[in-house]
Write an enzyme that holds these catalytic residues in place. Structure first.
Site: not given
Ligand code: EPU
Length: 422
Positions: A23-24, A121, A126, A310, A402
């Site tokens: 995803k990133n 968030c 952030r 993460d 997500r």
């Protein structure tokens, strides 16, 4: 709202998982498509919620985006000029929306770009201050007006030099993209070298950009005239791969993750080995085997190549079952232990003091009703529920969707007793 019901404790699993694209890596490369004159084709695309949100953003800006989910492919076509306003509703749910700033500025340097600020968030503040000071080093000024950053230049972008005060992942990607067509050379120091940033650099260079490494964290971007077409295979998702390795670890079973370069997880693999699990590496797969004796551990997150922040919440869950006293220090975000209160409701012994967590491994966790509050927290709670005795109910799993493709389907396939309810 979708929730998961998981029955545990799961017996030691013996399974195999196909890892999706990262995803990133996919999100910044989708944003980079703005730089192109014609067409970008992406392969190994993870069709997670954030990728749909980024598609909506690109479509709102004027790109044409086609998905072929069965082929894991996406085509982005730029036939007309983009709109130069990124609205709040499209950046408020996804941090990666800020990644449109750099490419819009690069492609339309003499126009005014307006990008809504995403705000705080769940992980803490952030900021985008280093993105903006990076743009200033290219000659782009900015000011905030009604929640929107307005960015513009007088004479277009000109290369100079910039050093990030601390490593930032999207900040690095944004400044690289902003520099692609700048006049002359732009020298950028203290960049992020996470595999996803390297994937973006490889994609841009392959498509005609000129980005050269001068040292481990220093690059020179020489402005090129244009980028026309691009084709790229997104790298495998190291966070998804590690999440499933942790399912094997917490059940003390066996799991193989495919479509992942083990080099992306070398620190995490060493941590698993130190805890006591056996690991087998192949060119594009990792297998975890049960450990005979598990040991507590002290670990610390940091920018690549250190332990990824993460991946930390996943280890937090695993360590609740590892005998002895373990310690985790989080150095990237101010609020990254959101899984801890939920795991504690299952009986885990975790003490949080500022950016440090002390975990005392338990023989038994007990099922509980939990609420997920962010992407990686969702998987951390799932890990707790897999190990806990009884039926756990996990609410707000949309956070997990997500970033994890086919989450419940993949878990079911490896033998986890999971039901999804609306
Ligand atoms: N920071 C600033 N100012 C800036 C930029 C960053 O103060 O201008 C601070 C942040 O507040 C944070 C630290 O620097 O404390 C590092 O933040 P970074 O910019 O690296 O985070 P990011 O780019 O917003 C990406 C990933 C995150 C991942 C971090 C790890 C994407 C889309 N997101 O976020 O992924 O945790 O890097 O550094 O690539 C996830 O996938 O679950 C996720 C949160």
């Amino acid at each position: 709202m979708k929730r998961f019901i998981i029955r545990g404790p799961n017996k030691a699993i013996d399974g195999e998982v196909e890892i999706s694209g990262a995803k990133n890596a996919c999100l910044p490369i989708m944003a980079a498509s703005i730089l192109f004159k014609n067409k970008v084709i992406l392969k190994n695309v993870p069709f997670v919620k954030d990728v749909y949100t980024m598609k909506n953003l690109l479509v709102a800006l004027g790109s044409k985006v086609n998905f072929s989910v069965s082929k894991k492919m996406m085509t982005i076509i730029n036939k007309k000029n983009h709109k130069l306003i990124v609205p709040y509703n499209l950046v408020s749910t996804m941090r990666a929306g800020v990644l449109t700033m750099g490419p819009l500025l690069a492609k339309y340097p003499k126009k005014k770009i307006k990008v809504a600020l995403g705000g705080g968030c769940a992980l803490g503040v952030r900021d985008t201050n280093w993105h903006l000071s990076g743009f200033r080093s290219l000659g782009a000024k900015n000011h905030l007006d009604k929640g929107y950053v307005n960015i513009s230049t007088k004479k277009g972008l000109v290369g100079s030099k910039y050093k990030f005060p601390k490593v930032t992942v999207t900040g690095t990607s944004n400044l690289i993209m902003a520099s692609i067509f700048a006049k002359g050379e732009h020298y950028i120091k203290n960049i992020s070298i996470e595999p996803e940033v390297i994937d973006l650099i490889n994609f841009l260079n392959k498509s005609g950009a000129d980005i050269k490494f001068l040292g481990k964290r220093s690059i020179k971007v020489t402005g090129v005239k244009e980028l026309i077409n691009g084709v790229h295979n997104i790298i495998g998702d190291r966070i998804e791969a590690f999440s499933y390795l942790c399912v094997g670890a917490i059940t003390n079973g066996k799991i193989k993750v495919n479509n992942i370069n083990p080099k992306f997880l070398r620190t995490e693999i060493n941590i698993l080995k130190k805890i006591g699990y056996k690991i087998l590496l192949n060119e594009s797969s990792i297998t975890l085997f049960k450990g005979k004796k598990l040991n507590s551990i002290k670990i610390k997150t940091g920018p690549w190549p250190s332990l990824a922040t993460d991946n930390m919440p996943l280890l937090l869950a695993v360590l609740t079952k590892v005998p002895g006293k373990s310690q985790i220090v989080e150095t990237i975000f101010s609020n990254r232990f959101m899984a801890a209160p939920e795991l504690k409701r299952m009986g885990a012994l975790i003490r949080i003091k500022k950016n440090k967590a002390i975990i005392i491994g338990q023989n038994e966790l007990r099922a509980a009703d939990c609420i997920s509050s962010d992407l990686r927290t969702t998987f951390s709670i799932i890990l707790g529920a897999i190990a806990a005795k009884g039926e756990s109910n996990i609410a707000r799993v949309y956070h997990g969707l997500r970033g994890y493709y086919n989450l419940d389907t993949k878990l079911k396939k490896i033998g986890i007793k999971i039901k999804s309810k609306n």
